[in-house]
Every structure is written in C-alpha cells, then in structure tokens.
Design a protein around this motif. Sequence first.
Motif: not given
Length: 553
Positions: A293-310
């Motif tokens: 779950p921790e890795q899932l949260e980490e990946v999810s947050q990074r994806l969200q950060m990249i999508h926000n930048l895009q």
Amino acid sequence: MLRSLSIQNFALIEQLQVSFDTGLITITGETGAGKSLLLGALGLLLGKRADLSSVKNSAVKCTIEGVFDIGKYDLEAFFEEEDLDYEAETIIRREILPSGKSRAFINDTPVTLNSLNQLGPRLIDIHSQHQTLEVTTNDFQFEVLDALSESSREIESYKRGLSLLKAKEKEERDLLESQEELTKEHDYNSFLLNELKEAKLKPGELSDLEERYETLVNIEEIQERLSGSVSLFSSEEVGISDLLNTIKTNISKVAPYSGTLKELSDRIQSMYIELEDINGSLQDELERLEADPEQLEEVSQRLQMIHNLQTKHGTSSTEELLQIKEELQEKVSKTESLTQDIENIREEILSTKKQLDEVAGRIHKKRTKALPKLVSELEDILRSLGMPNATFKTSLTLQEKYFSNGKEVLEFLFSANKGGSYGELKKVASGGELSRIMIGIKAILSRYTQLPTIIFDEIDTGVSGEVAHKMADLMMAMSKNLQVLSITHLPQIAANGQSQYKVFKEDINDSTVTRLKLLNEDDRVREIAEMIGGKDISDSALTHAKSLLCHPN
C-alpha cells in the motif's frame, strides 16, 4: 565622359546621333528650339521616370542610348555590387515601349531605375539654376571642403566606425528591451524551473509509473490468476506438465518410424521446454508480487504530480516537460547573464566612440586647414565674376554628437556687399549670386577631384560683358580636367567652346522636328554673330564674332 548620344522618337526629336569630344562643348540655339529636350533625354539615362507622353510617335518604341568613357571614375566596385559587366566604355540605354512600359540597360544587362539613379550622378552632373540651391546645403558645403582637405580616406574610416557604433547601440537597446521583458517574467520562470527541477523527471518515466500503478492497484487479482495458472501446470489430476510429458514420451517412442513422427516429436519437445519455462516464470512472478500500500500511494502521488505538471504546461509526456525545463533554464540563465552582456556591449561602445573621436579629430584638423583656402579661392573667383565685395564668414565647431560625416557643425555665411550683414546662403544670396558661387565651387573642385561630366544649363543667365568672359575662362579652365557642356545664350561662352553645336527646329512635311548640328567654322561665325546682333546679321556683328572665335579669352 559622354562619348555619344543617340535619341529616337523622343518628343520633337525623330532621330538624333551625336558624338562629343573632350574639353568645353557649347550648345546654342533659340529659345524653344529644343535644348531642354537633350537634358530630358539625358535625365532618362540617369534614372528619371518616363511616361508615354514624352514619346513622339506612341506607336513606335522610344530609345535613348549614351556611350560613356568611365575609365577614370573608379566604378568597378559599383559594377561588382550590381552584378554588371564592367567596361571602360559603358553603354546605358532606356526604352519606352508603345505600351508605356519603360526598360533600362547597362551594357545590355537589364537594370532597375534605382541602379541608374545610383550610377547617373557619377557620370553626369546636370547643373541648372534649380540645382544651384544645392550650394546652400550643409552636405554639399562639407563635400566641397572635404575635396580640398583630401580627407576622403579618414571620412570613409569614420563612416565605417559610425556604422559599427550604430549597430552596437542597437544591440544595446535590444539587450535592454530583452532584459526588461525577461525581468518581468524572471520570478515566474524561476518558480516554474525550480518546480520542474524538484520533480526530477526522467525520460519514459510516465509509462513506467503507469504500469507500476496498474500492477499495484490490481495485485490481488494478478496473484489469484497467477496462482490458478501455476496449479494447472502441476495438478495431479489434470496437470498440464504431466499430460504433455506423457504425450512427449509416447510420440518419441514411435518417432524413428517416419520423418513426420520425428518432426512432431521435436515440436512437442520444444513445446514442453517452453511450457516448463513459462511455469517457472509464473512461479517467480507469483513469489515476487506482494501487496504494498505504501508503494501504491507513492506511485499514485508521483503520477498525480506529473499529471498536474502536464496540465499546467499543456504537455502529454515527460519528454516535453524536460524540454520546457531546458527552455526555462535558458531564459533564467539569459536573464541573469544579460547584465554582463550589457556591460560588455557598453564597453565596446565606449571603445568604438574613442576610435571615432580620434578619426573625427583628424578630419577636423584637415578641414580646419582647408577652410580658409576654400574661402580665399572662392572669393577670388567671385571678384572676377563681378562680385568684388563678396565675402564669407565661416566656422567649424566640434560637437559631442556624431553626424554622418564627422562631429562638426559648419557655418558658411555670406555677404555680397561691403559692410553688409552675413547670413545663410539660402536666405541672403540671389539666384544670380548663387549661380556664380556654384560655378566658382565647381571650378575649384575640378582642380582637386575627378568630377563627372558637367552640363551647365543656362547658368550664365543675367550675365554679360566682362563677367561673361570671366565665366567663359572658368569653364575653359575646368574643361582641362573634365568634359564640360554649356547650354548658353552668351556669345563669349559659345566662342570658347572647342566644339559648338546648334539646336534648331525644322519643319518636315506636316511635322516639326528638333535637330542638333555640329557647326563648322563658318557656321560658328554666323551663329555667334546672330547671338550678338540678332537675326539681321551686321558686318560689325560678324567682325565681333570672328574676333571672339580667334581670341575667345
């Protein structure tokens, strides 16, 4: 110099072919005979615009052609710039077609009127009373002064330096404008850049993250299906491995009996090996997978950060974001380095100005030395032309400003009368006085520089007696260094010509045409006598004419 002139179908000129020699050439004729037509035709050769109204017969092409000896005029650079063949004997031709279209040629190569306008003044200086106003301009006065001061090399150096200075000053202005614009955006650009730097993006990262996210979010289903698949391989009842192994054993025993069975046995063997490998990989993948779950949260947050930048930058990949990062880095760096760039260009400007000041100082020194000489020579000439009290008051003052030809202001004031007040030429000199000043300046220039052919168009208007003789002397002196054509009404000047042409009108059938005739000795006597006494030529006029021709000076 003008070697020959050919005119066809121009105004009242049906056809004219004339050759000119060196020295002083005089052109005479009654008022209205068509002397102005010659100047009009030459004007077309020098680049003036043409129209169909100047054509005699609008159904036939009008052609004007001049042959010029340009060997002494240093025009090779002009011909090279214009991509023209240079010939010491150059031919210029203008054509006006029946359609009204005009064409121009230099040595049979088509050229624009702009080219003719640049070349024309270097070949012929047509000087009429109208052109006399040129003497009142500061540019012309500097041109005369510079000819006497022999500072052409320094002036060319100054002009190159001034051009460089203007380029550097423009560069400074552009840098300041860029600095102003970029400074406004600098803080925002720095914020965006830092945001992208902190993101620590990598090429291809987005697809990797999306794959990891899909795996982690669906891990239970993946584990369940992998486990079921592994079980099918090793099940005691219907294990794929055992069943395929039995088939492999059976077929391998009969494989030696035919090539077909041997081929089938080999294929089953390969399939068995591949399935065993797949079974091993499925077991490895099943053992590797673990809910995190921790890795899932980490990946999810990074994806969200990249999508926000895009979304912010309007991109669809990390590669595009990395490109934007480089562009922002360049803008931020440029803003930070502009201050140094501006300081550098300002140092270059100061250095260029210092060099310009040195050249301008040398020009000033030469001009200051030549100015009294110009004034003295001009005043001497004007005295001989009936202006005994004509004087000039001049000054040459260095300025801080950089002008097109130096750093000086030239004051060239004139007084025609003893005790009179001085003023600018254009304000205090009459037309007749300006004409004499101009011919005096041209006479001086002819001794110091290679002038083009000069045509004086009735510059002697209002002159008579001894002054006319002196004006004729000036023209003769000038003609020793250049070709001089004088359109004149004065017998004193006409008689000085080494050759004399007469312009006259002639009625042919129902048409009036203008002719130009080279006069022989007898013709000249009668023409000059007519200029002295009118149509009814008297013996005294003939005697006077012969005297002028025998002793023109």
